[in-house]
Design a protein around this motif. Sequence first.
Motif, PDB file in Angstrom:
ATOM      1  N   ASP A 382      -6.199 124.579  74.737  1.00  0.00           N
ATOM      2  CA  ASP A 382      -6.488 124.244  73.349  1.00  0.00           C
ATOM      3  C   ASP A 382      -5.237 124.244  72.488  1.00  0.00           C
ATOM      4  O   ASP A 382      -5.218 123.636  71.410  1.00  0.00           O
ATOM      5  CB  ASP A 382      -7.495 125.241  72.760  1.00  0.00           C
ATOM      6  N   THR A 383      -4.176 124.896  72.942  1.00  0.00           N
ATOM      7  CA  THR A 383      -2.968 125.018  72.127  1.00  0.00           C
ATOM      8  C   THR A 383      -1.737 124.368  72.746  1.00  0.00           C
ATOM      9  O   THR A 383      -0.700 124.275  72.097  1.00  0.00           O
ATOM     10  CB  THR A 383      -2.651 126.505  71.865  1.00  0.00           C
ATOM     11  N   ILE A 384      -1.817 123.940  74.005  1.00  0.00           N
ATOM     12  CA  ILE A 384      -0.655 123.359  74.685  1.00  0.00           C
ATOM     13  C   ILE A 384      -0.969 121.933  75.122  1.00  0.00           C
ATOM     14  O   ILE A 384      -1.977 121.681  75.786  1.00  0.00           O
ATOM     15  CB  ILE A 384      -0.252 124.194  75.911  1.00  0.00           C
ATOM     16  N   GLY A 385      -0.104 121.016  74.729  1.00  0.00           N
ATOM     17  CA  GLY A 385      -0.264 119.622  75.111  1.00  0.00           C
ATOM     18  C   GLY A 385       0.966 119.105  75.832  1.00  0.00           C
ATOM     19  O   GLY A 385       2.101 119.482  75.516  1.00  0.00           O
ATOM     20  N   PRO A 412      12.778 107.778  82.062  1.00  0.00           N
ATOM     21  CA  PRO A 412      11.720 108.796  82.027  1.00  0.00           C
ATOM     22  C   PRO A 412      11.704 109.535  80.687  1.00  0.00           C
ATOM     23  O   PRO A 412      12.687 109.552  79.946  1.00  0.00           O
ATOM     24  CB  PRO A 412      12.111 109.739  83.166  1.00  0.00           C
ATOM     25  N   SER A 413      10.560 110.173  80.416  1.00  0.00           N
ATOM     26  CA  SER A 413      10.394 110.917  79.173  1.00  0.00           C
ATOM     27  C   SER A 413       9.334 111.983  79.391  1.00  0.00           C
ATOM     28  O   SER A 413       8.347 111.761  80.100  1.00  0.00           O
ATOM     29  CB  SER A 413       9.966 109.972  78.040  1.00  0.00           C
ATOM     30  N   ALA A 414       9.522 113.168  78.777  1.00  0.00           N
ATOM     31  CA  ALA A 414       8.531 114.233  78.904  1.00  0.00           C
ATOM     32  C   ALA A 414       8.638 115.162  77.709  1.00  0.00           C
ATOM     33  O   ALA A 414       9.735 115.404  77.182  1.00  0.00           O
ATOM     34  CB  ALA A 414       8.734 115.027  80.197  1.00  0.00           C
ATOM     35  N   GLY A 415       7.493 115.667  77.269  1.00  0.00           N
ATOM     36  CA  GLY A 415       7.474 116.588  76.148  1.00  0.00           C
ATOM     37  C   GLY A 415       6.329 117.575  76.277  1.00  0.00           C
ATOM     38  O   GLY A 415       5.329 117.322  76.952  1.00  0.00           O
ATOM     39  N   ILE A 416       6.490 118.723  75.631  1.00  0.00           N
ATOM     40  CA  ILE A 416       5.446 119.744  75.593  1.00  0.00           C
ATOM     41  C   ILE A 416       5.367 120.287  74.176  1.00  0.00           C
ATOM     42  O   ILE A 416       6.391 120.517  73.531  1.00  0.00           O
ATOM     43  CB  ILE A 416       5.725 120.874  76.609  1.00  0.00           C
ATOM     44  N   SER A 417       4.153 120.435  73.672  1.00  0.00           N
ATOM     45  CA  SER A 417       3.938 121.000  72.341  1.00  0.00           C
ATOM     46  C   SER A 417       3.050 122.236  72.465  1.00  0.00           C
ATOM     47  O   SER A 417       2.117 122.274  73.278  1.00  0.00           O
ATOM     48  CB  SER A 417       3.287 119.977  71.411  1.00  0.00           C
ATOM     49  N   TRP A 418       3.345 123.238  71.652  1.00  0.00           N
ATOM     50  CA  TRP A 418       2.616 124.507  71.680  1.00  0.00           C
ATOM     51  C   TRP A 418       2.249 124.908  70.264  1.00  0.00           C
ATOM     52  O   TRP A 418       3.124 125.153  69.444  1.00  0.00           O
ATOM     53  CB  TRP A 418       3.470 125.594  72.339  1.00  0.00           C
ATOM     54  N   GLN A 419       0.950 124.925  69.985  1.00  0.00           N
ATOM     55  CA  GLN A 419       0.452 125.391  68.699  1.00  0.00           C
ATOM     56  C   GLN A 419       0.334 126.911  68.782  1.00  0.00           C
ATOM     57  O   GLN A 419      -0.720 127.476  69.072  1.00  0.00           O
ATOM     58  CB  GLN A 419      -0.902 124.753  68.366  1.00  0.00           C
ATOM     59  N   MET A 424       2.172 127.550  62.956  1.00  0.00           N
ATOM     60  CA  MET A 424       3.417 127.383  63.708  1.00  0.00           C
ATOM     61  C   MET A 424       3.210 126.513  64.947  1.00  0.00           C
ATOM     62  O   MET A 424       2.315 126.772  65.750  1.00  0.00           O
ATOM     63  CB  MET A 424       3.967 128.755  64.126  1.00  0.00           C
ATOM     64  N   GLN A 425       4.065 125.498  65.092  1.00  0.00           N
ATOM     65  CA  GLN A 425       4.048 124.636  66.270  1.00  0.00           C
ATOM     66  C   GLN A 425       5.468 124.459  66.794  1.00  0.00           C
ATOM     67  O   GLN A 425       6.406 124.204  66.031  1.00  0.00           O
ATOM     68  CB  GLN A 425       3.450 123.266  65.952  1.00  0.00           C
ATOM     69  N   TRP A 426       5.623 124.574  68.120  1.00  0.00           N
ATOM     70  CA  TRP A 426       6.898 124.349  68.776  1.00  0.00           C
ATOM     71  C   TRP A 426       6.776 123.163  69.733  1.00  0.00           C
ATOM     72  O   TRP A 426       5.706 122.912  70.286  1.00  0.00           O
ATOM     73  CB  TRP A 426       7.327 125.582  69.576  1.00  0.00           C
ATOM     74  N   SER A 427       7.865 122.459  69.922  1.00  0.00           N
ATOM     75  CA  SER A 427       7.870 121.373  70.900  1.00  0.00           C
ATOM     76  C   SER A 427       9.243 121.275  71.546  1.00  0.00           C
ATOM     77  O   SER A 427      10.270 121.603  70.945  1.00  0.00           O
ATOM     78  CB  SER A 427       7.501 120.042  70.254  1.00  0.00           C
ATOM     79  N   LEU A 428       9.247 120.819  72.788  1.00  0.00           N
ATOM     80  CA  LEU A 428      10.473 120.597  73.551  1.00  0.00           C
ATOM     81  C   LEU A 428      10.303 119.300  74.315  1.00  0.00           C
ATOM     82  O   LEU A 428       9.260 119.066  74.928  1.00  0.00           O
ATOM     83  CB  LEU A 428      10.710 121.756  74.526  1.00  0.00           C
ATOM     84  N   ARG A 429      11.334 118.435  74.268  1.00  0.00           N
ATOM     85  CA  ARG A 429      11.206 117.190  75.007  1.00  0.00           C
ATOM     86  C   ARG A 429      12.560 116.756  75.580  1.00  0.00           C
ATOM     87  O   ARG A 429      13.626 117.166  75.104  1.00  0.00           O
ATOM     88  CB  ARG A 429      10.594 116.090  74.148  1.00  0.00           C
TER      89      ARG A 429
END
Length: 682
Positions: A382-385, A412-419, A424-429
């Motif tokens: 529910d919080t990680i995409g 190529p491309s990749a990302g992760i998001s964390w609510q 507060m939301q963090w993302s790394l790609r």
Amino acid sequence: MNHKQLSLIASAVLLALSPSLQAQEASRQADETIIVSASRLEATQQEKTRSIDVVDLKQLDETQPNSVAEALKFEPNISIAGGNVPGNQSVNIRGLEGNKILQIVDGNRQNFDYDHRPSYFLDPSLLSKIQVIKGPISSLYGSGAIGGVVVQNTINATDLVDGEGLGGRIKTGYQDNGDVWTNTAAIAQQAGRIDWLVAGSVRDTGVMEQGNGYQLYGTESTDSTGLAKLNWQANDANRLGFSLRYSDRDGHPPVVGTTDPAAVNTLIDRATEDHNVSLSYQFNPANALIHLDTRVYYNQTEISETAATGTGKDLSKIKTTGFSATNQSDLGALQIYTGVDGYQDKLNAKRGNGEQGRPTPPDGAKTTTLGAFAYVNYALTDTIGLDAGVRYDTFKAEADGQQDNDESAVSPSAGISWQAASWMQWSLRYDEAFRAPTTTELYMDGTHFTMFSIPGIGPVTNTFIPNPDLKPEKAQNIELKGQFDFENLIAEDRLSLTAAVFRNEVEDFINYEVIAPTEAAMMGCIMGSGSGIGCAGTSRSVNVDRAELKGYELSAAYQIANLTAGVSYGQTRGKDKSDGSWLNNVPADKWVAQLEYALWQIDTNVGTRALFASEQDRVSGNETYDSYNTVDFYATWEPLSNLDGLKVDFTVANAFDENYRIAWNEVYQPGRSFRLSAQYTF
């Protein structure tokens, strides 16, 4: 378009259609409506993990910009490239500019980027929004997007008509610096399943002045822009669209936009014509696996120039024929986005009706590019995409009498998001991107510059050498982003904070290599050949070692009652990793502060924007660029009573008449400008 091109397009469309056609057997209905006009960024939900700046219609009205680049100058790590003449300006994103930044208008690529000539042709008064995607994104857009993408959306019928009926807008504006008049008109209708729009603008610009009162020769121009759109929602599943756009500009700019136009011999007569036609089709049945968006388009851009010191006319023309087909499928926690696209650029260029001593770009050259991509989004919890995608492109450049340049690239491309919390939301790609070399970089020959002339022998020149073995530029970017949103801190207020840090490494960077011989070798060449042609050395495009661009961006926005405040900061550092030297074209560090207050009792907003650019002394040569500060004031009056539909904007740009120049430009920017516009929407 020949039969071979048609077969390529047909095959590509069928490739995109095939999974969708098979999916029609599925009976599951979509849980939510998929928006027909969703961009590739929205379709892949990458707005959660990418650094994106948006300039909406409200800000466009407040700033009343003369160019797209000027409209973006307040955004962190974005600066104006191309000097002070609006018609020459382009966009620098995190230290990359020109053909390293992809331009999209209404969903279609704009591929004209030709040496020192302009590439942004739209009048900002016909735009509804500008969106800047920072960083490499070839996984969705293909070649050119190693520094980012500038997406421009023109006005639609829905911007003028709310629901059924006929509506329109008329607008006139005046700026005292340069005696600039802009007149815009648009009319639109939504009737049943059909909507249409016709719009146009005319802009007349005179000689502007810089902050110390000196005239900025070369700013004069007459610009006209036209736009027509027609959409037909044939039924709930099928929608057809047609658009036509043109931009014409006549002016007298300096031959190179960043050079000092005070010297009369740098000014030229330039006529620009940019035309586009596009046809789109969307198929969106009541099936979660099918949301098809296809389009074909044709661009033609032609620039003709006559130098003040010469009699010959230069002609630069690019014709682009392109297509795209994408499909979006919703499988609950998993969304799949696939597509194919392609385009062919045909170049025609003539220089000075055969005059000698000029660069000679390839006439009749062409580039053909085909690409396919697939992207997935998956809700892990529910919080990680998660999102991931890959794109494959093949491209070929060819010119008469030259060796073909045939390459391919995988992006190529990749990302992760964390609510992490509600606030507060963090993302790394991580992203890879590429830019294919242009035909001028591959095949340019002729004279680069003349060093001096010898009586009886003639000019001693440095000449261009073709290099058909150029490799595509490749970018690798990693980016960490944090978004923090708070409500009701001290009252009914809101605070948003955004921070992003990035590192973009570009391999096989394409740059001009200028080889100058010693004086003895130069004189030996002249005596041996009896001519000075080529005796001042050679120039050619080459792949250089890896460049590194890294930096960060911070922004904060606060709103309470009638008051809105914001601040942003951008910093980029660029180095050549082979020798540790500083890279050119990296923008100076920049702070921007904004304060706005709504006077609801008189239907008025007042505000100010202040820009503080630091000194840019991280240069490869000896010249540095001074710091500067500019302050703009603006006010908007939009009555909601008997004069509903009227809107008046007043702006004082560079209010304190700062005499400044942007880093990497030789010329100074315009001084104070009082800008007034009035529009009526009915």
